[in-house]
Design an enzyme around this catalytic site. Structure first.
Site, PDB file in Angstrom:
ATOM      1  N   LYS A 207       1.066  -1.276  -0.037  1.00  0.00           N
ATOM      2  CA  LYS A 207      -0.035  -0.366  -0.351  1.00  0.00           C
ATOM      3  C   LYS A 207       1.232   1.003   0.110  1.00  0.00           C
ATOM      4  O   LYS A 207       0.876   2.114  -0.292  1.00  0.00           O
ATOM      5  CB  LYS A 207      -1.115   0.156   0.901  1.00  0.00           C
ATOM      6  CG  LYS A 207      -2.125   0.979   1.316  1.00  0.00           C
ATOM      7  CD  LYS A 207      -2.874   0.797   2.642  1.00  0.00           C
ATOM      8  CE  LYS A 207      -3.368   2.265   3.136  1.00  0.00           C
ATOM      9  NZ  LYS A 207      -3.747   2.542   3.809  1.00  0.00           N
ATOM     10  N   GLU A 213      10.294  -5.203   4.281  1.00  0.00           N
ATOM     11  CA  GLU A 213      11.065  -6.181   4.381  1.00  0.00           C
ATOM     12  C   GLU A 213      10.724  -6.009   2.731  1.00  0.00           C
ATOM     13  O   GLU A 213      11.157  -6.707   1.405  1.00  0.00           O
ATOM     14  CB  GLU A 213       9.453  -6.620   5.082  1.00  0.00           C
ATOM     15  CG  GLU A 213      10.144  -7.279   6.297  1.00  0.00           C
ATOM     16  CD  GLU A 213       8.900  -6.016   7.519  1.00  0.00           C
ATOM     17  OE1 GLU A 213       9.416  -4.166   6.889  1.00  0.00           O
ATOM     18  OE2 GLU A 213       9.100  -6.117   8.278  1.00  0.00           O
ATOM     19  N   GLY A 269      -4.752  -2.154   4.865  1.00  0.00           N
ATOM     20  CA  GLY A 269      -3.617  -2.841   4.434  1.00  0.00           C
ATOM     21  C   GLY A 269      -4.863  -4.374   5.225  1.00  0.00           C
ATOM     22  O   GLY A 269      -4.829  -5.123   4.339  1.00  0.00           O
ATOM     23  N   ARG A 270      -4.813  -4.562   6.441  1.00  0.00           N
ATOM     24  CA  ARG A 270      -6.210  -5.604   6.599  1.00  0.00           C
ATOM     25  C   ARG A 270      -7.467  -5.560   5.985  1.00  0.00           C
ATOM     26  O   ARG A 270      -8.249  -6.501   6.224  1.00  0.00           O
ATOM     27  CB  ARG A 270      -5.504  -5.600   8.104  1.00  0.00           C
ATOM     28  CG  ARG A 270      -6.136  -4.382   8.864  1.00  0.00           C
ATOM     29  CD  ARG A 270      -5.668  -4.804  10.216  1.00  0.00           C
ATOM     30  NE  ARG A 270      -6.511  -3.351  11.249  1.00  0.00           N
ATOM     31  CZ  ARG A 270      -5.598  -1.990  11.555  1.00  0.00           C
ATOM     32  NH1 ARG A 270      -4.809  -2.553  10.440  1.00  0.00           N
ATOM     33  NH2 ARG A 270      -5.809  -1.183  11.817  1.00  0.00           N
ATOM     34  N   GLU A 355      -4.654  -6.763  15.016  1.00  0.00           N
ATOM     35  CA  GLU A 355      -4.103  -5.466  14.752  1.00  0.00           C
ATOM     36  C   GLU A 355      -4.913  -3.997  14.534  1.00  0.00           C
ATOM     37  O   GLU A 355      -4.440  -2.960  15.307  1.00  0.00           O
ATOM     38  CB  GLU A 355      -3.432  -5.304  13.118  1.00  0.00           C
ATOM     39  CG  GLU A 355      -2.628  -3.843  13.164  1.00  0.00           C
ATOM     40  CD  GLU A 355      -1.688  -4.125  11.757  1.00  0.00           C
ATOM     41  OE1 GLU A 355      -2.502  -4.350  10.981  1.00  0.00           O
ATOM     42  OE2 GLU A 355      -0.405  -4.237  11.753  1.00  0.00           O
ATOM     43  N   HIS A 386      -5.316 -32.810  17.979  1.00  0.00           N
ATOM     44  CA  HIS A 386      -4.322 -33.765  18.627  1.00  0.00           C
ATOM     45  C   HIS A 386      -3.274 -33.442  19.391  1.00  0.00           C
ATOM     46  O   HIS A 386      -2.367 -33.771  19.181  1.00  0.00           O
ATOM     47  CB  HIS A 386      -4.175 -34.385  17.341  1.00  0.00           C
ATOM     48  CG  HIS A 386      -4.697 -35.568  16.939  1.00  0.00           C
ATOM     49  ND1 HIS A 386      -5.078 -37.201  18.007  1.00  0.00           N
ATOM     50  CD2 HIS A 386      -6.448 -35.351  16.025  1.00  0.00           C
ATOM     51  CE1 HIS A 386      -6.274 -37.378  16.974  1.00  0.00           C
ATOM     52  NE2 HIS A 386      -6.783 -36.560  16.260  1.00  0.00           N
ATOM     53  N   LYS A 506       9.535  -0.471  13.903  1.00  0.00           N
ATOM     54  CA  LYS A 506      10.117   0.325  12.302  1.00  0.00           C
ATOM     55  C   LYS A 506      10.954   0.785  12.600  1.00  0.00           C
ATOM     56  O   LYS A 506      12.551   0.950  11.846  1.00  0.00           O
ATOM     57  CB  LYS A 506       8.785   0.974  11.453  1.00  0.00           C
ATOM     58  CG  LYS A 506       8.480  -0.407  11.333  1.00  0.00           C
ATOM     59  CD  LYS A 506       6.648   0.232  10.338  1.00  0.00           C
ATOM     60  CE  LYS A 506       5.733  -0.732   9.773  1.00  0.00           C
ATOM     61  NZ  LYS A 506       4.849   0.330   9.433  1.00  0.00           N
TER      62      LYS A 506
HETATM   63  O1  LIG Z   1       1.206  -2.957   2.175  1.00  0.00           O
HETATM   64  P1  LIG Z   1       2.034  -1.983   3.156  1.00  0.00           P
HETATM   65  O2  LIG Z   1       1.883  -0.571   3.016  1.00  0.00           O
HETATM   66  O3  LIG Z   1       3.483  -2.395   2.932  1.00  0.00           O
HETATM   67  O4  LIG Z   1       2.048  -2.254   5.177  1.00  0.00           O
HETATM   68  C1  LIG Z   1       2.485  -4.207   5.285  1.00  0.00           C
HETATM   69  C2  LIG Z   1       1.875  -3.764   6.171  1.00  0.00           C
HETATM   70  O5  LIG Z   1       2.432  -3.041   7.510  1.00  0.00           O
HETATM   71  C3  LIG Z   1       1.707  -2.608   8.488  1.00  0.00           C
HETATM   72  O6  LIG Z   1       1.495  -1.104   7.663  1.00  0.00           O
HETATM   73  C4  LIG Z   1       1.955  -2.754   9.426  1.00  0.00           C
HETATM   74  O7  LIG Z   1       3.202  -3.108  10.166  1.00  0.00           O
HETATM   75  C5  LIG Z   1       0.168  -3.255   8.216  1.00  0.00           C
HETATM   76  O8  LIG Z   1      -0.631  -2.188   8.567  1.00  0.00           O
HETATM   77  C6  LIG Z   1      -0.448  -3.342   6.667  1.00  0.00           C
HETATM   78  O9  LIG Z   1      -1.039  -4.305   5.660  1.00  0.00           O
END
Ligand SMILES: O=P(O)(O)OC[C@H]1O[C@](O)(CO)[C@@H](O)[C@@H]1O
Length: 541
Positions: A207, A213, A269-270, A355, A386, A506
């Protein structure tokens, strides 16, 4: 200082009622009201919810609905659907429901109907998917695309992975789908180890397009692709597309914005798995099935918006969560799908629920004086039986469970489905009713063993039934939990749509990265533990 919530007369009535029923056993509740298994149920949008095995009576449900009314749940639902900026701390509307609205709908954001834009992106995605699935979209060397790698994390990964697994039955098996999220290079290495770069398309899903990452993995993907295709930069547009709200950074990364699928800041995002973030899902299952999924979401949206609170599935589930969290003091909820295709559903729900509702500050900026979001976790049945079910049955903690099960299997082989269903039914029965010491003794069990073999029961659960796993049912299930989460946040007066809690880590990680270099001369100014761990890592590198 008492909070507005706990000062409400409806809250106080619930507290009083709780004292009266906290020790009443489900055995007694069923004996007192033998028809509760039929009456404490609701059916809507193709989902059947049996909540009769919860520690509630009709009176409890009335009081919970009373609390929902007092918190103006109906008004807040309307505020969400009509684009009010209910994500207060980020000053944003929350309109994932607009992503699944039909073409003719109108949803205004800042004076503009967003539905035409939503459908323009969906159409662009569908055209792209048809080209890739049909073999018309060629890679740099002229080969067709056979591998899709989604690079994203959090909401840009968990929804796509979960949906791919959930809808695998409907997917094109000629396409290999992979998902890379972790910055641990092993994730990338293992996802691509057997792929031919000439046949591989990377979807960079972010987003913000700033997430470290994802940007690290996307850069590695670029290097991997160029290394495999002779270093020709002209390969990039044929092998990289982006899903983002940030055209500027997409372009700066070197991805042609013509190959960018857009979404908007009013999609969290979620809450984004059915936005452009769903491109991998659409590639896997095709645009027609994708639309069926969106229609499923929309049907649950309509139910949530229009059904009376007493028959409103997300409202009832949300209020049950409040009941267990705030009155019984439960800390966790287990989500237990008896459907292998839903194996990633609990992991997906972890982000959605935690979240969203992992907040200790109200929308007014005060510290809450009550518990908020519960911990969600789970595994598909029967596997969990199990491993961890022992603790749910005989442990000291009360863990409400959501069982999700289906009438039919997409893979009807022998008597598997009956055995699976017998298990889910047996589990909720055993949890609720247990087995008394007398019953155990009557079986001839030696006295000393009786306490070990008795089950006190009175463990609550809800059971959700649907006909058969399908794109539409997946949409309904996800929307059900999304809206339940929102209902909980309304009661707790927290912002379910921000996530400031992930920021500090972060920022600190960014500061630490340069300090890890063994040649770094900078003074370590952390606490003694962090300083020493950095020194250790430097020597271990
Ligand atoms: O889509 P992006 O901006 O890479 O964010 C990934 C995820 O990181 C977050 O902002 C949390 O760090 C989530 O809310 C989001 O889904």
């Amino acid at each position: 200082m008492a909070s507005a919530l706990t000062s409400l007369p409806q809250w106080k009535s619930l507290a009083k009622h709780f004292d009266a029923i906290r020790d009443v056993h489900l055995r007694k509740m069923f004996a007192d009201d033998p028809s509760r298994g039929e009456t404490l149920t609701v059916e809507a949008a193709g989902l059947y919810l049996d909540y009769s095995k919860n520690r509630v009576t009709a009176e409890t449900m009335g009081l919970l609905v009373g609390l929902a009314e007092a918190a103006d749940v109906q008004g807040r639902i309307e505020a969400m659907f009509t684009g009010e900026k209910i994500n207060l701390t980020e000053g944003r509307a929350v309109l994932h429901t607009a992503l699944r609205a039909p073409k003719g709908a109108t949803v205004m954001v800042d004076g503009e109907n967003v539905i035409p834009d939503v459908h323009a992106v969906l159409d662009k995605m569908a055209k792209f998917c048809d080209r890739v699935r049909g073999g018309d979209w060629k890679g740099h060397t002229g080969k067709r695309i056979r591998n899709i790698v989604n690079v994203g994390i959090g909401g840009s990964d968990l929804g796509p992975v979960m949906a791919y697994e959930a809808l695998k039955h409907f997917s094109d098996r000629n396409l290999t789908m992979r998902f890379v999220s972790n910055v641990d290079a092993t994730d990338f290495a293992e996802a691509t180890v057997d792929l031919d770069p000439a046949e591989t398309l990377f979807i960079v899903a972010s987003k913000t397009f700033t997430t470290i990452e994802t940007m690290t993995n996307a850069t590695t993907a670029r290097t991997w692709l160029l290394a495999g295709l002779g270093g020709d930069e002209a390969a990039i547009p044929k092998h990289f597309v982006a899903l983002s709200t940030n055209a500027e950074l997409v372009s700066a990364f070197g991805i042609d914005t013509a190959n960018m699928f857009e979404f908007w800041d009013w999609v969290g995002g979620r809450y984004s798995m059915e936005s452009a973030i769903g491109l991998s899902t659409m590639l896997a299952i095709g645009p027609k099935h994708y639309r069926e999924m969106l229609d499923g979401f929309h049907e649950m949206d309509q139910h949530f918006r229009t059904a009376p609170l007493t028959e409103n599935l997300p409202v009832l589930m949300g209020m049950l969560a409040v009941w267990y969290s705030n009155f019984f003091g439960c800390e966790t909820t287990a989500v237990l799908p008896y459907e292998q295709y839903l194996k990633r559903f609990p992991a997906y729900l972890q982000q959605l629920t935690m979240e969203s509702n992992g907040k200790y500050v109200t929308t007014d900026g005060d510290r809450v004086t009550y518990d908020t979001g519960m911990i969600y976790w789970g595994e598909p049945g029967t596997n969990g039986q199990h491993s961890f079910y022992q603790l749910i049955h005989q442990g000291t903690r009360l863990i409400p469970c959501d069982f999700i099960a289906f009438g039919k299997s997409l893979n009807p082989i022998g008597d598997h489905q009956d055995i699976l269903m017998a298990n889910v039914l047996a589990q909720s029965e055993a949890l609720a009713f247990g087995k008394t010491a007398d019953e155990v003794a009557a079986e001839g069990t030696e006295a000393w063993l009786v306490p070990h073999r008795a089950f006190e029961g009175n463990r609550p659960s809800s059971t959700i039934f649907a006909d058969v796993m399908s794109p539409a049912i997946l949409g309904k299930l996800v929307a059900l939990y999304e809206h339940s989460v929102y209902v909980q946040s309304i009661i707790w007066n927290i912002d379910a749509f921000d996530q400031w809690g992930v920021e500090l880590g972060k920022v600190l990680a960014k500061n630490i990265i340069p300090e890890l270099d063994p040649k770094s001369k900078s003074d370590l100014k952390h606490d003694s533990s962090t300083n020493q761990l950095i020194r250790r890592y430097r020597s271990m590198r």
